[in-house]
Design a protein around this motif. Structure first.
Motif, short mmCIF file in Angstrom:
data_model
loop_
_atom_site.label_atom_id
_atom_site.label_comp_id
_atom_site.label_asym_id
_atom_site.label_seq_id
_atom_site.Cartn_x
_atom_site.Cartn_y
_atom_site.Cartn_z
N GLY A 8 44.95 16.18 11.42
CA GLY A 8 43.79 15.70 11.41
C GLY A 8 42.35 14.57 12.43
O GLY A 8 41.25 14.87 12.12
N SER A 17 32.63 10.85 9.81
CA SER A 17 34.57 11.44 8.97
C SER A 17 34.06 12.79 9.51
O SER A 17 34.92 13.29 10.24
CB SER A 17 33.14 12.07 7.42
N ARG A 19 39.07 13.27 7.69
CA ARG A 19 40.03 13.66 6.67
C ARG A 19 41.40 14.00 6.93
O ARG A 19 41.61 15.09 7.81
CB ARG A 19 39.78 15.49 5.62
N SER A 21 45.59 14.22 7.05
CA SER A 21 46.51 14.49 6.40
C SER A 21 47.95 14.69 6.75
O SER A 21 47.80 14.32 7.68
CB SER A 21 46.18 16.29 6.28
N PHE A 68 37.06 4.60 2.83
CA PHE A 68 38.27 5.77 3.19
C PHE A 68 38.31 5.81 1.59
O PHE A 68 38.59 5.18 0.72
CB PHE A 68 39.36 4.73 4.03
N THR A 69 38.99 6.77 1.42
CA THR A 69 39.93 7.32 0.14
C THR A 69 40.63 7.78 0.38
O THR A 69 41.32 9.00 1.70
CB THR A 69 38.82 8.31 -0.46
N TYR A 80 46.44 12.35 1.53
CA TYR A 80 45.34 12.48 2.14
C TYR A 80 44.71 11.08 2.29
O TYR A 80 44.61 10.11 2.11
CB TYR A 80 44.09 13.74 1.96
N GLN A 82 40.26 10.23 3.84
CA GLN A 82 39.42 10.70 3.20
C GLN A 82 38.95 9.13 4.34
O GLN A 82 38.49 8.04 3.74
CB GLN A 82 38.52 11.24 2.32
N ASN A 84 34.97 8.00 5.91
CA ASN A 84 33.30 8.36 6.51
C ASN A 84 33.18 6.86 6.76
O ASN A 84 33.76 5.78 6.77
CB ASN A 84 33.12 7.70 4.67
#
Length: 127
Positions: A8, A17, A19, A21, A68-69, A80, A82, A84
């Motif tokens: 990713g 952004s 994402r 993985s 980030f998440t 994952y 994520q 941003n």
């Protein structure tokens, strides 16, 4: 054997952004906390975020908190990240890693608290 494969990464503009993985295999994925680390050129590998074995607890480095998440899907053996509102200082190779402790509620922030690592995926944020 334990395998962790990140994907990713890529080139993204400031504010964009991505994402990431990480697909795991070779162990009971759901029993372990997982973490994300990153390493920029000439710098040490640093903690980005972690997630408990169940996904019920997460923690982040101050530098990424709010942007980030971390999440996980145990049915897919995947974790994952994520990302941003990306900044140039986010440029690094990002690695996922498995926590040493089984069923860890706190995934830890130290490199020594992880025993298996993926090969990494490059994230480049252009200004």
């Amino acid at each position: 054997q334990v395998q962790l494969v990140e994907s990713g990464g890529g080139l993204v503009q400031v504010g964009g952004s991505l994402r990431l993985s990480c697909e795991a295999s070779g162990y009971t994925f759901s029993a372990y906390a997982m973490g994300w680390f990153r390493q920029a050129p000439g710098k040490e590998r640093e903690f980005v975020g972690g997630i408990s074995w169940s996904g019920g607890y997460t923690r982040y480095a101050d530098s990424v908190k709010g942007r980030f998440t971390i999440s996980r899907d145990n049915a897919r053996n995947s974790v994952y990240l994520q990302m941003n509102s990306l900044k140039p200082e986010d440029t690094a190779v990002y690695y996922c890693a498995r926590s040493i402790g089984i069923r860890a509620g706190d995934p830890g922030m130290r490199r020594s608290e992880y025993d298996h690592w993926g090969q990494g995926t490059q994230v480049t944020v252009s200004s």
